[in-house]
Design an enzyme around this catalytic site. Structure first.
Site, PDB file in Angstrom:
ATOM      1  N   GLU A  93       5.071  -2.155  -4.297  1.00  0.00           N
ATOM      2  CA  GLU A  93       3.866  -1.560  -3.699  1.00  0.00           C
ATOM      3  C   GLU A  93       2.858  -2.674  -3.408  1.00  0.00           C
ATOM      4  O   GLU A  93       2.856  -3.717  -4.062  1.00  0.00           O
ATOM      5  CB  GLU A  93       3.316  -0.523  -4.699  1.00  0.00           C
ATOM      6  CG  GLU A  93       2.020   0.144  -4.361  1.00  0.00           C
ATOM      7  CD  GLU A  93       2.024   1.009  -3.119  1.00  0.00           C
ATOM      8  OE1 GLU A  93       2.301   0.448  -2.053  1.00  0.00           O
ATOM      9  OE2 GLU A  93       1.719   2.205  -3.215  1.00  0.00           O
ATOM     10  N   ASP A  94       2.002  -2.453  -2.425  1.00  0.00           N
ATOM     11  CA  ASP A  94       1.007  -3.478  -2.107  1.00  0.00           C
ATOM     12  C   ASP A  94      -0.116  -3.498  -3.151  1.00  0.00           C
ATOM     13  O   ASP A  94      -0.413  -4.512  -3.750  1.00  0.00           O
ATOM     14  CB  ASP A  94       0.442  -3.282  -0.688  1.00  0.00           C
ATOM     15  CG  ASP A  94      -0.068  -1.864  -0.408  1.00  0.00           C
ATOM     16  OD1 ASP A  94       0.041  -0.988  -1.295  1.00  0.00           O
ATOM     17  OD2 ASP A  94      -0.570  -1.624   0.707  1.00  0.00           O
ATOM     18  N   ARG A 142      -3.674  -6.101   8.811  1.00  0.00           N
ATOM     19  CA  ARG A 142      -2.437  -6.305   8.042  1.00  0.00           C
ATOM     20  C   ARG A 142      -1.860  -7.693   8.271  1.00  0.00           C
ATOM     21  O   ARG A 142      -1.180  -8.256   7.420  1.00  0.00           O
ATOM     22  CB  ARG A 142      -1.360  -5.286   8.439  1.00  0.00           C
ATOM     23  CG  ARG A 142      -1.643  -3.855   8.046  1.00  0.00           C
ATOM     24  CD  ARG A 142      -0.356  -3.027   8.178  1.00  0.00           C
ATOM     25  NE  ARG A 142      -0.605  -1.604   8.223  1.00  0.00           N
ATOM     26  CZ  ARG A 142      -0.763  -0.819   7.147  1.00  0.00           C
ATOM     27  NH1 ARG A 142      -0.725  -1.341   5.940  1.00  0.00           N
ATOM     28  NH2 ARG A 142      -0.972   0.469   7.276  1.00  0.00           N
ATOM     29  N   PHE A 197     -12.720  -3.436  -1.438  1.00  0.00           N
ATOM     30  CA  PHE A 197     -11.712  -2.951  -0.499  1.00  0.00           C
ATOM     31  C   PHE A 197     -11.068  -4.172   0.158  1.00  0.00           C
ATOM     32  O   PHE A 197     -11.721  -4.946   0.850  1.00  0.00           O
ATOM     33  CB  PHE A 197     -12.325  -2.013   0.549  1.00  0.00           C
ATOM     34  CG  PHE A 197     -11.241  -1.276   1.268  1.00  0.00           C
ATOM     35  CD1 PHE A 197     -10.687  -0.127   0.722  1.00  0.00           C
ATOM     36  CD2 PHE A 197     -10.726  -1.769   2.465  1.00  0.00           C
ATOM     37  CE1 PHE A 197      -9.642   0.534   1.360  1.00  0.00           C
ATOM     38  CE2 PHE A 197      -9.686  -1.104   3.100  1.00  0.00           C
ATOM     39  CZ  PHE A 197      -9.152   0.043   2.546  1.00  0.00           C
ATOM     40  N   ASP A 256      -4.545   1.546  -6.912  1.00  0.00           N
ATOM     41  CA  ASP A 256      -5.971   1.815  -7.070  1.00  0.00           C
ATOM     42  C   ASP A 256      -6.147   2.937  -8.103  1.00  0.00           C
ATOM     43  O   ASP A 256      -6.230   2.674  -9.294  1.00  0.00           O
ATOM     44  CB  ASP A 256      -6.537   2.165  -5.694  1.00  0.00           C
ATOM     45  CG  ASP A 256      -8.032   2.391  -5.677  1.00  0.00           C
ATOM     46  OD1 ASP A 256      -8.718   1.951  -6.613  1.00  0.00           O
ATOM     47  OD2 ASP A 256      -8.528   3.005  -4.716  1.00  0.00           O
TER      48      ASP A 256
HETATM   49  P1  IMP Z   1      -3.827   4.962  -5.142  1.00  0.00           P
HETATM   50  O1  IMP Z   1      -2.989   6.205  -5.089  1.00  0.00           O
HETATM   51  O2  IMP Z   1      -5.284   5.258  -5.289  1.00  0.00           O
HETATM   52  O3  IMP Z   1      -3.336   3.987  -6.191  1.00  0.00           O
HETATM   53  O4  IMP Z   1      -3.748   4.311  -3.720  1.00  0.00           O
HETATM   54  C1  IMP Z   1      -2.787   3.486  -3.355  1.00  0.00           C
HETATM   55  C2  IMP Z   1      -2.777   3.234  -1.855  1.00  0.00           C
HETATM   56  O5  IMP Z   1      -4.075   3.257  -1.241  1.00  0.00           O
HETATM   57  C3  IMP Z   1      -2.236   1.851  -1.665  1.00  0.00           C
HETATM   58  O6  IMP Z   1      -0.836   1.888  -1.552  1.00  0.00           O
HETATM   59  C4  IMP Z   1      -2.924   1.399  -0.411  1.00  0.00           C
HETATM   60  O7  IMP Z   1      -2.141   1.758   0.707  1.00  0.00           O
HETATM   61  C5  IMP Z   1      -4.236   2.150  -0.393  1.00  0.00           C
HETATM   62  N1  IMP Z   1      -5.304   1.271  -0.923  1.00  0.00           N
HETATM   63  C6  IMP Z   1      -5.920   1.336  -2.110  1.00  0.00           C
HETATM   64  N2  IMP Z   1      -6.832   0.374  -2.261  1.00  0.00           N
HETATM   65  C7  IMP Z   1      -6.785  -0.355  -1.124  1.00  0.00           C
HETATM   66  C8  IMP Z   1      -7.497  -1.531  -0.655  1.00  0.00           C
HETATM   67  O8  IMP Z   1      -8.352  -2.128  -1.342  1.00  0.00           O
HETATM   68  N3  IMP Z   1      -7.143  -1.973   0.567  1.00  0.00           N
HETATM   69  C9  IMP Z   1      -6.208  -1.386   1.353  1.00  0.00           C
HETATM   70  N4  IMP Z   1      -5.521  -0.305   0.956  1.00  0.00           N
HETATM   71  C10 IMP Z   1      -5.804   0.218  -0.271  1.00  0.00           C
HETATM   72 MG    MG Z   2       0.496   1.327  -0.190  1.00  0.00          MG
END
Ligand code: IMP
Ligand code: MG
Length: 189
Positions: free
Chosen positions: A100-101, A166, A153, A104
């Site tokens: 995963e990238d 990206r 962010f 959050d």
């Molecule tokens: P989560 O479910 O809140 O953990 O969100 C995960 C997804 O939200 C990641 O896979 C990203 O695609 C997107 N995301 C969360 N934070 C960021 C950020 O700082 N920059 C870009 N994408 C983010």
């Molecule tokens: Mg993602």
């Protein structure tokens, strides 16, 4: 490079990222020794990280992808995530590393991991380039993390804001003008 109203403050240089990805490749090569793991990338954000990571592996690796979408811009319910492109390899009995990238709230990866576990992999490990733990909303154990970055962010190296940025080789923190902000976009997988 940034759109009008946006400024990007450098956080990680391309060199820092490449050095850390190489270390992760070393560690994963040791940990998966004797196996042929499946590296399962989460689209779109992980596409660059995954493609760099596999080239540091010293053992055979298979690659597949899933793509997720969440309903609505600012949802926080894990029930509102769905798979829009599923992985096509049979995970039964396999060692699987989800790549995963960024994590959050953790809800996306938590949701995905539960569904993947139901497919009977022998081992399911989670890897994220960036762990952003401040807004975590669930108990999620990440087995491999590239960088811990508390907040902000982030864009670049696969990470986007509205499909922008990206392509940037480094990672930076995106700052917005008065009339805009990421709000719901932080929740989009
Ligand atoms: P989560 O479910 O809140 O953990 O969100 C995960 C997804 O939200 C990641 O896979 C990203 O695609 C997107 N995301 C969360 N934070 C960021 C950020 O700082 N920059 C870009 N994408 C983010
Ligand atoms: Mg993602």
């Amino acid at each position: 490079m940034a759109e009008p109203g946006h400024t990007i403050h450098p956080v990680l240089t391309p060199e820092q990222i490449q050095a850390r990805v190489a270390e992760l490749g070393e560690q994963l090569s040791r940990d998966f020794q004797g196996e042929e793991p499946i590296f399962l990338g989460v689209l779109n954000g992980a596409f660059i990280f995954l493609s760099d990571l596999v080239r540091h592996m010293r053992l055979p690796v298979q690659v597949d992808f899933v793509r997720l979408a969440s309903y609505g811009a600012s949802t926080t319910s894990s029930g509102q995530i769905r798979i829009t492109k599923d992985c096509e390899l049979d995970l039964t009995g396999r060692c699987v590393l989800v790549v995963e990238d960024i994590v959050d709230t953790g809800l996306t990866l938590h949701w995905l991991a539960e569904r993947l576990r139901a497919r009977g992999p022998r081992q399911l490990k989670l890897c994220a380039l960036i762990d952003k733990p401040e807004r975590r909303q669930c108990d999620l154990h990440l087995d491999y993390v590239g960088f811990h970055i508390p907040r902000g962010f982030l864009v670049g190296y696969g990470l986007d804001y509205n499909e922008q940025y990206r392509y940037l080789p480094g990672i930076g923190e995106l700052h917005f003008g008065a009339s805009e902000g990421p709000q719901g976009h932080e929740r989009r997988p």
